[in-house]
Design a protein around this motif. Structure first.
Motif, PDB file in Angstrom:
ATOM      1  N   ILE A  41       0.842  -1.203   0.000  1.00 40.65           N
ATOM      2  CA  ILE A  41       0.000   0.000   0.000  1.00 40.65           C
ATOM      3  C   ILE A  41       0.875   1.251   0.000  1.00 40.65           C
ATOM      4  CG2 ILE A  41      -1.683   1.310   1.354  1.00 40.65           C
ATOM      5  CD1 ILE A  41      -2.773  -1.397   2.325  1.00 40.65           C
ATOM      6  N   SER A  42       1.925   1.226   0.799  1.00 43.03           N
ATOM      7  CA  SER A  42       2.842   2.373   0.845  1.00 43.03           C
ATOM      8  C   SER A  42       3.496   2.611  -0.510  1.00 43.03           C
ATOM      9  CB  SER A  42       3.917   2.131   1.908  1.00 43.03           C
ATOM     10  OG  SER A  42       4.856   3.178   1.921  1.00 43.03           O
ATOM     11  N   ARG A  43       3.827   1.521  -1.199  1.00 42.37           N
ATOM     12  CA  ARG A  43       4.438   1.601  -2.526  1.00 42.37           C
ATOM     13  C   ARG A  43       3.508   2.299  -3.525  1.00 42.37           C
ATOM     14  NH1 ARG A  43       7.210  -3.756  -5.191  1.00 42.37           N
ATOM     15  NH2 ARG A  43       7.818  -2.902  -7.216  1.00 42.37           N
ATOM     16  N   LEU A  44       2.189   2.158  -3.302  1.00 43.39           N
ATOM     17  CA  LEU A  44       1.205   2.759  -4.194  1.00 43.39           C
ATOM     18  C   LEU A  44       0.790   4.159  -3.760  1.00 43.39           C
ATOM     19  CD1 LEU A  44      -1.078  -0.366  -4.748  1.00 43.39           C
ATOM     20  CD2 LEU A  44       0.563   0.590  -6.356  1.00 43.39           C
ATOM     21  N   GLY A  45       1.341   4.651  -2.670  1.00 43.69           N
ATOM     22  CA  GLY A  45       1.034   6.014  -2.242  1.00 43.69           C
ATOM     23  C   GLY A  45       0.012   6.129  -1.132  1.00 43.69           C
ATOM     24  N   GLY A  46      -0.292   5.009  -0.464  1.00 43.89           N
ATOM     25  CA  GLY A  46      -1.217   5.052   0.661  1.00 43.89           C
ATOM     26  C   GLY A  46      -2.649   4.738   0.277  1.00 43.89           C
ATOM     27  N   TRP A  47      -3.498   4.561   1.328  1.00 46.16           N
ATOM     28  CA  TRP A  47      -4.890   4.159   1.139  1.00 46.16           C
ATOM     29  C   TRP A  47      -5.735   4.862   2.180  1.00 46.16           C
ATOM     30  CZ3 TRP A  47      -7.237  -1.408   1.837  1.00 46.16           C
ATOM     31  CH2 TRP A  47      -8.331  -1.569   0.977  1.00 46.16           C
ATOM     32  N   SER A  48      -6.712   5.628   1.736  1.00 46.75           N
ATOM     33  CA  SER A  48      -7.504   6.418   2.685  1.00 46.75           C
ATOM     34  C   SER A  48      -8.342   5.534   3.602  1.00 46.75           C
ATOM     35  CB  SER A  48      -8.415   7.396   1.937  1.00 46.75           C
ATOM     36  OG  SER A  48      -9.514   6.735   1.343  1.00 46.75           O
ATOM     37  N   LEU A  49      -8.632   4.287   3.198  1.00 45.61           N
ATOM     38  CA  LEU A  49      -9.439   3.402   4.041  1.00 45.61           C
ATOM     39  C   LEU A  49      -8.680   2.948   5.277  1.00 45.61           C
ATOM     40  CD1 LEU A  49     -10.640   2.873   0.973  1.00 45.61           C
ATOM     41  CD2 LEU A  49     -11.913   1.100   2.175  1.00 45.61           C
ATOM     42  N   THR A  50      -7.354   3.048   5.259  1.00 42.64           N
ATOM     43  CA  THR A  50      -6.559   2.609   6.412  1.00 42.64           C
ATOM     44  C   THR A  50      -5.791   3.788   7.001  1.00 42.64           C
ATOM     45  OG1 THR A  50      -4.812   1.937   4.862  1.00 42.64           O
ATOM     46  CG2 THR A  50      -6.336   0.228   5.605  1.00 42.64           C
TER      47      THR A  50
END
Length: 820
Positions: free
Chosen positions: A221-230
């Motif tokens: 997820i960090s590699r993709l720039g993060g996730w607002s759900l987490t």
């Protein structure tokens, strides 16, 4: 003389033979017995003289190994033969319900070991209680479920699936010992083999995978720039600044770099109209469920989606609350919207619209950007941001310069234009749409990788499957890890198994069979009464240019080339997820080289694992491929009679070759390019034959649904043309002195009857009702019962062979034909 046993698992998918002549039942979804695995591995390491590709005669290890095995005073072969003769007598009595056509009295009963084995193989699934002229599929396959019990959780269990699993079990017997220094390729050590073993061990190390827990998902997820759900998980929190303009494109490109393809996929290609011109192909992206479930927003699939998403959040360590449920609902609605923009599989396969208006399917980058600009009317959004940036950042094109004149192959222009409209609001600063699209990219990527994560993530898959299919059974660990190792090292794993099971004699036998079918297709085309002279001349030129590939690419038997090919893959024995990511990152290595190269378009690129039981035909390269993994019963056995070989593998060869003239393939000319090369008169004749097949198959029903004849017409035409050409080739081969026409023990059938039984038994299998309905909706192939009924009811030769009365299901008044 005692039976000479075939290589492991050749007679059945569940019964494996050891060198002691003993057999052991192995359920395919259970861990193979440790002692059996040891025996399999030991046999796999054996060398046979100077040719490690040959199997030695398997003998008993005890002091009486030179004595024939006996049962009640008879040799094993004699005892089995006696049983089969008794079965034959009982069968002939039971078969009084239909007419066995009289055959020449000079026919001799074959009593060799190979004939006994062939009879045993074919009798295994026969149900004599079913009348062949009423339901030949039920007759040939009625005992399939008893012979091959289906494991829980499997919606479809077929011969193709079974034989592929057999090959994977052979591979497992090699990988699971970890003796990488003993895994040789044609007698040479291979560094790639050591990598494959390490990869398999990393996958099998569930302790290490569970110890990493959510960390693997967090890093992704960090590699993709993060996730607002987490947001409540620091390692996965998106940056505070809005991604903005190129930021969202970059995030999506990162997902594409992992081959997740959330919105579209980009890959190297060539022009459909000129293979010398290279292109970049942009296609629709990944969809989580079947089309109807999304287009109709099916409630069951919606429930499964939400349950899956909530469990993934829990596995990451995030709190599931109203805000996260609302976001999951928004992601579901986005999936529904995207699916409504996409074309169905059948629509995407249509080529006539491409010929009618090529400019909507192939255009320069400049022209594509103009299409987008005309649709958006949005001055602040540059098409280059939407297209060329995404292409530039895609993994296949790193280091390749994208120019305004670069040719773009667009499978669905309307989808891309709709996608541009969706992206336009997200390109503005501080737009909520930007984060929604980013969240969707992360969700799609996680779905692609969740199988490689720890058990709490597997629970998400189990819950989803339970809601949709009524069971929560996932693949056993041995099968999962073996198949993933084969996926990552398909050439290497193919070599490890096939050098022990496929000989040059086997490949020569198959090649000879293919040559017979190919030559007969040429005769069939030359005699087609509905083709005019000019079209026939062009059609024959196309037949002459069709190439054949049998077995596997030559690279797989060269240890040095394999080591070089897999050199870039880095394996961490303690971190399977990282190893899996690395393996995926190298998957398109050849494609990158292919696009960058200035060499002419290659006529052949191998795409599937050599262990897969399959065959295929490429419309653009005019190449038919028989994969080595299929060269086992019920498809092929070099020791079986010609009637079996032509009816089984021969009809598959005929099927693949006839794809060159199916409802889609007929538009590809002798160079594999799209062109309207048929005359109008011939085209009209062809369409009338195609329409006959559409109507015929549309009248068939299964699983409470009608067959969609227009949806399956290409495969139906290939089935019918394939068995017709194979049968003609078989009839001519029977006239040669080398053809074996003796009767099989326990069967007592004529060669024609054996031919048709071999064809029908290709399509034995078990399909659950729920999965069957899914196949009826989505698969371009007809269900197995219809493949047998449609093909054989159109052949008067079948009705004659089995004495079917006029008006019975397999001797109808009206028949559909392609070539006559």
């Amino acid at each position: 003389e005692r039976l000479q046993l075939r290589p492991t698992g050749q007679l059945s998918n569940t019964r494996l033979f050891s060198s002691s002549g003993q057999s052991q039942l192995v359920e395919m979804d259970q861990e193979p017995d440790e002692k059996l695995r040891d025996r399999l591995a030991a046999e796999s390491y054996k060398e046979s003289g100077s040719d490690s590709g040959k199997w030695t005669r398997l003998q008993d290890d005890d002091k009486d190994k030179d004595k024939p095995s006996t049962v009640c005073g008879l040799s094993v072969g004699g005892f089995v033969l006696l049983l089969l003769l008794l079965l034959a007598l009982a069968g002939l009595i039971a078969l009084g319900s239909f007419s066995i056509v009289k055959w020449r009295s000079s026919a001799m009963l074959c009593s060799t070991d190979n004939c006994v084995l062939q009879s045993a193989s074919m009798l295994r699934t026969v149900d004599r209680a079913v009348k062949p002229c009423e339901d030949f599929h039920g007759f040939a396959c009625g005992n399939w479920d008893h012979a091959y019990p289906t494991q829980p959780g499997i919606g479809k269990y077929s011969n193709f699936y079974k034989d592929t699993r057999d090959n994977l079990l052979r591979l497992y017997s090699l990988l699971s010992h970890g003796y990488s220094n003993r895994l040789l390729i044609r007698g040479h050590r291979s560094k790639a083999a050591a990598k494959a073993v390490t990869y398999f061990e990393a996958c099998s190390n569930t302790t290490a995978r569970e110890a990493l827990g959510q960390k693997s998902a967090e890093s992704l997820i960090s590699r993709l720039g993060g996730w607002s759900l987490t947001n409540d998980v620091p390692a996965t929190r998106p940056p505070s600044s809005d991604p903005g303009d190129a930021g969202i494109i970059e995030r999506i490109a990162k997902a594409n770099a992992l081959l997740a393809q959330p919105f579209f996929n980009v890959q190297p290609a060539v022009s459909d109209f000129n293979h010398r011109r290279r292109a970049i192909r942009i296609n629709q992206g990944f969809a989580p469920y079947q089309r109807s479930a999304l287009v109709t927003s099916d409630e069951k699939f919606h429930k499964a989606y939400m349950a899956y998403g909530e469990q993934v959040l829990k596995a990451i360590g995030s709190t599931v609350n109203n805000a996260s449920r609302k976001r999951l609902e928004e992601l579901w609605q986005l999936d529904v919207r995207l699916e409504r923009l996409r074309n169905s599989y059948v629509e995407r396969r249509k080529v006539a619209p491409k010929i009618a208006d090529p400019s909507r399917f192939e255009m320069t980058l400049t022209d594509l950007c103009k299409h987008i600009s005309d649709r958006l009317h949005h001055a602040s959004v540059t098409p280059e941001s939407l297209v060329s940036e995404a292409v530039r950042l895609s993994p296949q094109f790193l280091g390749v310069r994208i120019k305004p004149t670069t040719l773009m192959r667009v499978d669905n222009l309307e989808y891309l234009l709709g996608l541009a409209e969706l992206f336009a609001p997200a390109m503005a600063a501080k737009s909520p749409a930007s984060m929604l699209l980013s969240d969707y990219a992360v969700m799609t990527t996680l779905r692609s990788f969740v199988h490689a994560l720890s058990d709490p993530f597997q629970e998400a898959r189990r819950q989803e499957k339970q809601i949709i299919y009524g069971n929560n059974v996932l693949d056993n660990l041995w099968l999962y890890c073996t198949s993933k190792t084969d996926l990552a090292f398909k050439f290497l794993t193919g070599a490890l198994v096939l050098q022990r099971t496929i000989t040059t004699k086997t490949l020569a036998k198959v090649t000879s069979l293919v040559d017979h079918i190919h030559k007969e297709l040429r005769l069939v085309v030359s005699e087609a009464p509905w083709m005019d002279k000019e079209t026939r001349t062009r059609a024959l030129a196309k037949v002459d240019r069709i190439k054949q590939t049998v077995g596997y690419p030559q690279i797989i038997m060269n240890a040095h080339k394999l080591d070089k090919f897999y050199d870039d893959i880095k394996i961490d024995k303690g971190d399977y997820f990282a190893s899996y990511l690395n393996a995926r990152a190298t998957k398109h290595k050849w494609s990158i080289n292919h696009l960058s190269s200035r060499q002419p378009h290659h006529r052949f690129e191998w795409g599937q694992s050599p262990l897969m039981a399959n065959a295929f035909y490429s419309q653009t390269t005019l190449r038919m491929t028989i994969i080595a993994g299929i060269l086992q019963p019920p498809f092929f056995d070099e020791h079986f009679q010609d009637a079996f070989l032509f009816g089984a593998l021969g009809s598959i060869v005929g099927h693949e070759l006839n794809h060159a003239f199916d409802a889609r393939g007929r538009y590809y000319n002798a160079t594999g390019c799209l062109q309207q090369w048929w005359s109008n008169a011939t085209s009209m004749q062809y369409r009338s034959r195609r329409d006959c097949f559409v109507q015929q198959y549309s009248n068939y029903k299964a699983y409470g649904m009608n067959n969609r004849g227009a949806h399956t017409v290409e495969e139906n035409m290939a089935d019918n043309g394939g068995i017709y050409v194979a049968y003609r080739a078989f009839q001519k081969h029977q006239e040669t002195a080398s053809s074996d026409a003796s009767l099989l023990p326990g069967l007592g059938y004529t060669p024609d009857q054996v031919f048709f039984m071999a064809f029908a038994q290709l399509w034995c299998g078990h399909v659950t009702k729920q999965f069957g309905r899914k196949l009826m909706e989505t698969d371009v192939h007809s269900v197995y019962e219809h493949r047998v009924l449609g093909s054989l009811s159109n052949m008067p030769q079948f009705a004659k062979a089995f004495g079917c009365k006029p008006g019975s299901p397999f001797n109808p008044a009206k028949r559909c034909t392609l070539w006559t």
